[in-house]
Design a protein around this motif. Structure first.
Motif, PDB file in Angstrom:
ATOM      1  N   LEU A   1      -3.945  -0.868   4.562  1.00 23.77           N
ATOM      2  CA  LEU A   1      -3.366   0.330   3.961  1.00 23.77           C
ATOM      3  C   LEU A   1      -4.116   0.735   2.703  1.00 23.77           C
ATOM      4  N   SER A   2      -4.484  -0.275   1.894  1.00 22.94           N
ATOM      5  CA  SER A   2      -5.241   0.030   0.683  1.00 22.94           C
ATOM      6  C   SER A   2      -6.607   0.632   1.023  1.00 22.94           C
ATOM      7  N   GLN A   3      -7.280   0.071   2.033  1.00 23.53           N
ATOM      8  CA  GLN A   3      -8.572   0.621   2.445  1.00 23.53           C
ATOM      9  C   GLN A   3      -8.423   2.042   2.975  1.00 23.53           C
ATOM     10  N   GLN A   4      -7.385   2.243   3.772  1.00 22.78           N
ATOM     11  CA  GLN A   4      -7.155   3.594   4.285  1.00 22.78           C
ATOM     12  C   GLN A   4      -6.844   4.568   3.158  1.00 22.78           C
ATOM     13  N   ASN A   5      -6.058   4.107   2.184  1.00 19.56           N
ATOM     14  CA  ASN A   5      -5.757   4.984   1.038  1.00 19.56           C
ATOM     15  C   ASN A   5      -7.015   5.317   0.241  1.00 19.56           C
ATOM     16  N   GLN A   6      -7.882   4.323   0.068  1.00 18.92           N
ATOM     17  CA  GLN A   6      -9.136   4.576  -0.642  1.00 18.92           C
ATOM     18  C   GLN A   6     -10.009   5.574   0.116  1.00 18.92           C
TER      19      GLN A   6
END
Length: 250
Positions: A125-130
């Motif tokens: 999720l963090s990678q997708q948000n970035q």
């Protein structure tokens, strides 16, 4: 929650249902529901589905009733010495304690797997948000550049519109001058043109006809002959008539 409120679960990996009625108990301290116990322990040699232990002894597998009657409880340990009763009770309690410990270990294992999965999902999720933030930043920059281009187009359009309006004003002015000069030249040409009989005036649209000379008056011929016909003509008119009407003599 007290120990008595704890319910044993089937140790079959894909079952995990609460045990009720009859259960299959093994010497390796595992318990199975009646359905899976009957299916697994009907084959020979019997293998424990939980720990893969061989169960070849006569009492390695026991089908027991989980809620026995009062008569059974009164007679199952009757006549045994107290040390035997205590030994049986200790072993039964050890089996129960092992089942509770095993369930706690399984819950901890499930919780650890869920925590690992949760961390993986949070990382994804963090990678997708970035990546979404980077895309959003790039799109914002593109929108800003497109706005600048649009403003430049608007400015150019305004300049072209102003030039077009100025050219239209100049065109209307030149058209007015051209029409006035054309009208003036037509008026001057009409004044200088000589007037002739039968000439068609294009300004007024009237055809000017030449005034005809007085024509001789003809009377109807009587029975007397042609003398009356010639007597009604004037002298000049008759002369002119015969001059232009008679055929030339050789």
């Amino acid at each position: 929650m007290s120990v008595c409120d704890v319910t044993l679960l089937c140790n079959y990996p894909k079952c995990r249902t609460k045990l009720s009625g009859f259960a299959w108990v093994t010497a390796c301290s595992h318990a199975f529901c009646d359905q899976h116990g009957s299916g697994e322990f009907s084959r020979s040699p019997a293998i424990c589905p939980a720990c893969s232990s061989a169960l070849s002894g006569k009492l390695d597998i026991v089908r027991t009733e989980l809620s026995p009657s009062e008569e059974y409880k009164a007679m199952v340990l009757a006549g045994l010495r107290p040390d035997i009763v205590l030994d049986i009770s200790a072993r039964a309690l050890a089996f129960w304690s092992y089942q509770v410990h095993q369930e706690r270990m399984y819950q901890e294992y499930s919780f650890s797997r869920a925590a690992v999965r949760l961390k993986q999902l949070e990382k994804m999720l963090s990678q997708q948000n970035q990546s979404r933030e980077l895309e959003l930043t790039a799109m914002r920059g593109e929108i800003a550049s497109q706005k600048k281009v649009m403003e430049e187009y608007k400015r150019q359009y305004g300049e072209v519109s102003e030039r077009l309006m100025e050219r239209n004003r100049q065109y209307q002015k030149l058209r007015g001058l051209y029409d006035s000069l054309r009208l003036r030249s037509m008026v001057v040409g009409e004044r200088e043109r000589p007037t002739q009989p039968g000439h068609h005036d294009y300004n007024t649209g009237l055809a000017r006809q030449a005034i005809p000379q007085r024509s001789p008056q003809f009377l109807s011929l009587g029975l007397d002959g042609d003398s009356r016909f010639f007597s009604c003509l004037e002298a000049d008119g008759a002369k002119t008539f015969f001059q232009f009407s008679s055929p030339a003599q050789d």
